[in-house]
Motif scaffolding. Sequence first.
Motif, PDB file in Angstrom:
ATOM      1  N   ALA A  30       0.844  -1.200   0.000  1.00 11.46           N
ATOM      2  CA  ALA A  30       0.000   0.000   0.000  1.00 11.46           C
ATOM      3  C   ALA A  30       0.874   1.243   0.000  1.00 11.46           C
ATOM      4  N   PRO A  31       0.910   1.988  -1.105  1.00 12.81           N
ATOM      5  CA  PRO A  31       1.728   3.214  -1.130  1.00 12.81           C
ATOM      6  C   PRO A  31       1.125   4.304  -0.255  1.00 12.81           C
ATOM      7  N   ASP A  32       1.953   5.252   0.101  1.00 14.89           N
ATOM      8  CA  ASP A  32       1.483   6.440   0.804  1.00 14.89           C
ATOM      9  C   ASP A  32       1.078   7.486  -0.229  1.00 14.89           C
ATOM     10  N   PRO A  33       0.148   8.371   0.122  1.00 13.51           N
ATOM     11  CA  PRO A  33      -0.153   9.470  -0.802  1.00 13.51           C
ATOM     12  C   PRO A  33       1.102  10.286  -1.076  1.00 13.51           C
ATOM     13  N   GLY A  34       1.234  10.727  -2.316  1.00 18.04           N
ATOM     14  CA  GLY A  34       2.402  11.516  -2.686  1.00 18.04           C
ATOM     15  C   GLY A  34       2.966  11.088  -4.016  1.00 18.04           C
ATOM     16  N   GLU A  35       4.251  11.296  -4.188  1.00 21.61           N
ATOM     17  CA  GLU A  35       4.903  11.016  -5.463  1.00 21.61           C
ATOM     18  C   GLU A  35       5.108   9.518  -5.653  1.00 21.61           C
ATOM     19  N   VAL A  36       4.845   9.058  -6.882  1.00 18.77           N
ATOM     20  CA  VAL A  36       5.074   7.658  -7.261  1.00 18.77           C
ATOM     21  C   VAL A  36       5.758   7.646  -8.614  1.00 18.77           C
ATOM     22  N   GLU A  37       6.299   6.503  -8.966  1.00 28.33           N
ATOM     23  CA  GLU A  37       6.860   6.308 -10.296  1.00 28.33           C
ATOM     24  C   GLU A  37       6.179   5.124 -10.963  1.00 28.33           C
ATOM     25  N   TYR A  38       6.184   5.150 -12.297  1.00 31.68           N
ATOM     26  CA  TYR A  38       5.627   4.063 -13.093  1.00 31.68           C
ATOM     27  C   TYR A  38       6.729   3.555 -14.018  1.00 31.68           C
ATOM     28  N   LEU A  39       6.989   2.267 -13.951  1.00 30.37           N
ATOM     29  CA  LEU A  39       7.940   1.633 -14.856  1.00 30.37           C
ATOM     30  C   LEU A  39       7.130   0.814 -15.854  1.00 30.37           C
ATOM     31  N   VAL A  40       7.275   1.141 -17.148  1.00 27.77           N
ATOM     32  CA  VAL A  40       6.403   0.576 -18.184  1.00 27.77           C
ATOM     33  C   VAL A  40       7.235  -0.208 -19.188  1.00 27.77           C
ATOM     34  N   ARG A  41       6.794  -1.443 -19.480  1.00 28.55           N
ATOM     35  CA  ARG A  41       7.460  -2.295 -20.459  1.00 28.55           C
ATOM     36  C   ARG A  41       6.437  -2.785 -21.482  1.00 28.55           C
ATOM     37  N   ILE A  42       6.786  -2.730 -22.748  1.00 26.52           N
ATOM     38  CA  ILE A  42       5.939  -3.289 -23.806  1.00 26.52           C
ATOM     39  C   ILE A  42       6.376  -4.729 -24.038  1.00 26.52           C
ATOM     40  N   ARG A  43       5.449  -5.665 -23.876  1.00 26.32           N
ATOM     41  CA  ARG A  43       5.784  -7.086 -24.028  1.00 26.32           C
ATOM     42  C   ARG A  43       5.455  -7.622 -25.410  1.00 26.32           C
ATOM     43  N   LYS A  44       4.445  -7.038 -26.072  1.00 25.60           N
ATOM     44  CA  LYS A  44       4.038  -7.541 -27.383  1.00 25.60           C
ATOM     45  C   LYS A  44       3.266  -6.461 -28.103  1.00 25.60           C
ATOM     46  N   THR A  45       3.473  -6.339 -29.393  1.00 26.25           N
ATOM     47  CA  THR A  45       2.644  -5.474 -30.221  1.00 26.25           C
ATOM     48  C   THR A  45       2.069  -6.290 -31.374  1.00 26.25           C
TER      49      THR A  45
END
Length: 297
Positions: free
Chosen positions: A91-106
Amino acid sequence: MTELAIDERSRADVVDAPFTRVCALTELPSDVPGAARFRGTIDETWTIGKKVHGGTMVATSAAAATRWLRTAEPSMEEMFPIAGSSDFLGAPDPGEVEYLVRIRKTGRQICLVDTDLVQGGRTLVHTAFTFGHLDDTPPVYDRDDHPDMPAEPPADALGYEDDSPMGRLVHVARAASVAIDPGWAPFLEGKQGEPRLRLWIRPRDADAQDPDIAAYFAMMAGDMSPPVPINLGHFGWAPTVQMTTYLRRRPAPGWLRIIATAHEIGERMFDEDQLVLDSTGAVVAQTRQLALIPQPR
């Protein structure tokens, strides 16, 4: 319940487009080959009690996945996340977060994109998104199980005003209009009943202008109901273990209707389905989640 009671607030934290802001992303340098990093902020508005709202985290993760797919594969711009399978690892705390995004298939019909929501160097929510083309035509079959639910909150619906029991807990109502059907919510009067709930939710006007933001809002709405075991006397935080979110189409303007039901409630776990209909009665989003029964403190 009047429109004035739901919509007109003077709070400083309610401005024109709060959901647009929570979906806003800043791209960061990435040291992970083939992956993109984005920074976002999920402030205290998007919490239930002290916990960040799960549906908001899924929706913002979808925004990050869409941003990177459109950047990396411009020919896929018309695609949108039609399904997301989310594992809640913490459970994150309110505030800044990061998103790590990977494309697995197109592919021409289906693309697969993974998003990790990260805080403090730890992945807290992992969502595997399936991208495809949304339905843009009327369905050939539509099972209408809720013909008695009006498209807008009726006079006896209870709004989530700041001084109401629900408004004090559900801070998301500071950034959207929310109301609950008291006929399906006996817990509000200290009574018990069927584990089912009905709600209405509507984004701020500015958030409804962008079709993508309106669609992310509908995904978020699929996790808006209180846990249905509350009608059986189970109060408290019900941690979601896993949730699957489907997006069928972009919503028509106006109120969204949410119907939450369960198939089985056990001693440790329960399932919950939430169906989201738009103002025309069309199915916009669906979720199914497995969650833990709130434990007495």
